[in-house]
Scaffold this motif. Structure first.
Motif, PDB file in Angstrom:
ATOM      1  N   GLY A   1     -11.710   9.646   7.289  1.00  0.00           N
ATOM      2  CA  GLY A   1     -11.986   8.932   6.056  1.00  0.00           C
ATOM      3  C   GLY A   1     -13.419   8.530   5.840  1.00  0.00           C
ATOM      4  O   GLY A   1     -13.720   7.739   4.930  1.00  0.00           O
ATOM      5  N   ILE A   2     -14.325   9.052   6.656  1.00  0.00           N
ATOM      6  CA  ILE A   2     -15.753   8.783   6.488  1.00  0.00           C
ATOM      7  C   ILE A   2     -16.503  10.099   6.565  1.00  0.00           C
ATOM      8  O   ILE A   2     -15.989  11.084   7.116  1.00  0.00           O
ATOM      9  CB  ILE A   2     -16.283   7.805   7.567  1.00  0.00           C
ATOM     10  CG1 ILE A   2     -16.039   8.359   8.971  1.00  0.00           C
ATOM     11  CG2 ILE A   2     -15.671   6.429   7.415  1.00  0.00           C
ATOM     12  CD1 ILE A   2     -16.618   7.504  10.073  1.00  0.00           C
ATOM     13  N   PRO A   3     -17.719  10.174   6.012  1.00  0.00           N
ATOM     14  CA  PRO A   3     -18.480  11.424   6.106  1.00  0.00           C
ATOM     15  C   PRO A   3     -18.716  11.827   7.558  1.00  0.00           C
ATOM     16  O   PRO A   3     -18.920  10.965   8.428  1.00  0.00           O
ATOM     17  CB  PRO A   3     -19.804  11.075   5.407  1.00  0.00           C
ATOM     18  CG  PRO A   3     -19.489   9.903   4.537  1.00  0.00           C
ATOM     19  CD  PRO A   3     -18.438   9.128   5.253  1.00  0.00           C
ATOM     20  N   LEU A   4     -18.662  13.120   7.827  1.00  0.00           N
ATOM     21  CA  LEU A   4     -18.872  13.579   9.199  1.00  0.00           C
ATOM     22  C   LEU A   4     -20.239  13.179   9.738  1.00  0.00           C
ATOM     23  O   LEU A   4     -20.410  13.003  10.952  1.00  0.00           O
ATOM     24  CB  LEU A   4     -18.708  15.099   9.277  1.00  0.00           C
ATOM     25  CG  LEU A   4     -17.275  15.623   9.273  1.00  0.00           C
ATOM     26  CD1 LEU A   4     -17.271  17.143   9.285  1.00  0.00           C
ATOM     27  CD2 LEU A   4     -16.484  15.070  10.441  1.00  0.00           C
ATOM     28  N   GLU A   5     -21.210  13.014   8.843  1.00  0.00           N
ATOM     29  CA  GLU A   5     -22.540  12.587   9.282  1.00  0.00           C
ATOM     30  C   GLU A   5     -22.517  11.220   9.948  1.00  0.00           C
ATOM     31  O   GLU A   5     -23.407  10.868  10.716  1.00  0.00           O
ATOM     32  CB  GLU A   5     -23.511  12.558   8.101  1.00  0.00           C
ATOM     33  CG  GLU A   5     -23.812  13.912   7.489  1.00  0.00           C
ATOM     34  CD  GLU A   5     -22.731  14.369   6.522  1.00  0.00           C
ATOM     35  OE1 GLU A   5     -21.762  13.617   6.315  1.00  0.00           O
ATOM     36  OE2 GLU A   5     -22.868  15.482   5.974  1.00  0.00           O
ATOM     37  N   LYS A   6     -21.459  10.446   9.668  1.00  0.00           N
ATOM     38  CA  LYS A   6     -21.345   9.104  10.224  1.00  0.00           C
ATOM     39  C   LYS A   6     -20.278   9.014  11.312  1.00  0.00           C
ATOM     40  O   LYS A   6     -19.899   7.930  11.717  1.00  0.00           O
ATOM     41  CB  LYS A   6     -21.046   8.111   9.101  1.00  0.00           C
ATOM     42  CG  LYS A   6     -22.142   8.035   8.045  1.00  0.00           C
ATOM     43  CD  LYS A   6     -21.806   7.040   6.949  1.00  0.00           C
ATOM     44  CE  LYS A   6     -22.924   6.985   5.908  1.00  0.00           C
ATOM     45  NZ  LYS A   6     -22.602   6.020   4.811  1.00  0.00           N
ATOM     46  N   CYS A   7     -19.795  10.180  11.772  1.00  0.00           N
ATOM     47  CA  CYS A   7     -18.784  10.238  12.825  1.00  0.00           C
ATOM     48  C   CYS A   7     -19.432  10.567  14.163  1.00  0.00           C
ATOM     49  O   CYS A   7     -20.428  11.286  14.227  1.00  0.00           O
ATOM     50  CB  CYS A   7     -17.741  11.304  12.511  1.00  0.00           C
ATOM     51  SG  CYS A   7     -16.659  10.916  11.133  1.00  0.00           S
ATOM     52  N   GLY A   8     -18.846  10.049  15.215  1.00  0.00           N
ATOM     53  CA  GLY A   8     -19.211  10.447  16.564  1.00  0.00           C
ATOM     54  C   GLY A   8     -18.047  11.179  17.208  1.00  0.00           C
ATOM     55  O   GLY A   8     -16.880  10.925  16.880  1.00  0.00           O
TER      56      GLY A   8
END
Length: 313
Positions: free
Chosen positions: A128-135
């Protein structure tokens, strides 16, 4: 007491998981089966794993002796299995991603019971968040960077996530084995900026320390962390039910400790447990390790929740 086997003073973890059957506003953990087994590099029956892992919980109690925690204090919901046994990774993408997003809307954390490793791609996209903000932290013997020309496989979810927009600097791959990856794919990982941590480094530093350090770095620059626990990261002796395990891998105790550390950290929203083919197992050794990792993650999550209550009253 109807029999010695049904001792009320020895509750079973399977009973804990089966306690809540409907949506609860106070739920903290959701367990969901993703029995995707098709399009594996080596064909098998990973679709049988979710129910097998649940059955394995009957061999455990819900009490964590080391941390003095009873999992019965943790509200959990078993959301059953998604109907994707006969599906391909591409065809099940929307259903799996939506299920992850729905679970995280009400729960603190989600454990996905795979299925093969291809579930990591849609599930990570479903946070539910942009992949750029995923770890992403992978515990795996392999880099999973095979090319995509033959579609999504259990050997290329990390490649798929990179191409979808997950930054390489947001990926920590832990337990990678020598002679289980090609020079070309190692070069691809380096070029992408992926943090590759070989199993030899794990032996030197200790897995809990590496997990804590990885989570610390990722939580400073991401909004949420996905953890992919591929059981073939374990030594072959303890993971005969995985086709990709090799001699020299991790011990089950180490993997349980890693799952626990992931449960304690507030950045971790999803843990998947993948690549278990129960038909290949020997004395349930791989299956029981998988069940223990689920329980260890839940214990860490319970500690996370308790600490939050102490901090904020």
């Amino acid at each position: 007491m109807t029999s010695w086997f049904e001792d009320p003073s020895w509750p079973r973890a399977s009973e804990w998981l089966g306690t809540v059957s409907s949506l609860s506003p106070g739920e903290k953990l959701v367990v969901l089966g993703a029995p995707l087994g098709r399009q594996s590099i080596t064909p098998g029956r990973c679709d049988l794993a979710p129910d097998a892992i649940r059955a394995g919980l009957r061999r455990f109690s819900p009490f964590d002796l080391a941390h003095q925690r009873d999992l019965r204090e943790l509200v959990v919901r078993d959301a059953g299995n998604l109907p994707i046994e006969q599906s391909t990774p591409e065809a099940s993408f929307d259903l799996l991603a939506a299920a992850v997003q729905q679970a995280l809307a009400t729960a603190e954390a989600l454990v996905l019971l795979g299925g093969n490793n291809s579930i990591t791609y849609p599930a990570c996209c479903g946070m539910g968040i942009p992949l750029e903000k995923c770890g992403l932290i992978t515990l795996d013997a392999h880099l999973d960077l095979r090319h995509l020309e033959f579609g999504l496989l259990n050997g290329n979810p990390v490649r798929a996530l990179l191409e979808k927009g997950l930054p390489g600097d947001n990926i920590f791959q832990v337990g990678i084995q020598s002679f289980a990856n090609s020079a070309d794919y190692v070069a691809d990982a380096v070029q992408a900026g992926i943090h590759v941590i070989p199993v030899e480094t794990v032996a030197e530093r200790g897995l809990p320390e590496i997990i804590r350090d990885s989570l610390c770095k990722l939580s400073a620059r991401t909004e949420a962390v996905y953890v992919d626990l591929d059981l073939d990261v374990m030594d072959r002796t303890f993971a005969p039910a995985t086709t990709g395990s090799r001699p020299g891998g991790l011990m089950p105790r180490e993997l349980r400790a890693a799952a626990y550390e992931c449960g304690t950290h507030s950045a971790v929203r999803v843990l998947d447990i993948v690549e278990l083919d129960p038909t290949r197992d020997r004395d349930d050794v791989t299956l029981l390790a998988a069940s223990a990792c689920l329980l260890s993650f839940a214990s860490g999550l319970l500690g996370r929740i308790r600490q939050g209550k102490e901090q904020y009253g």
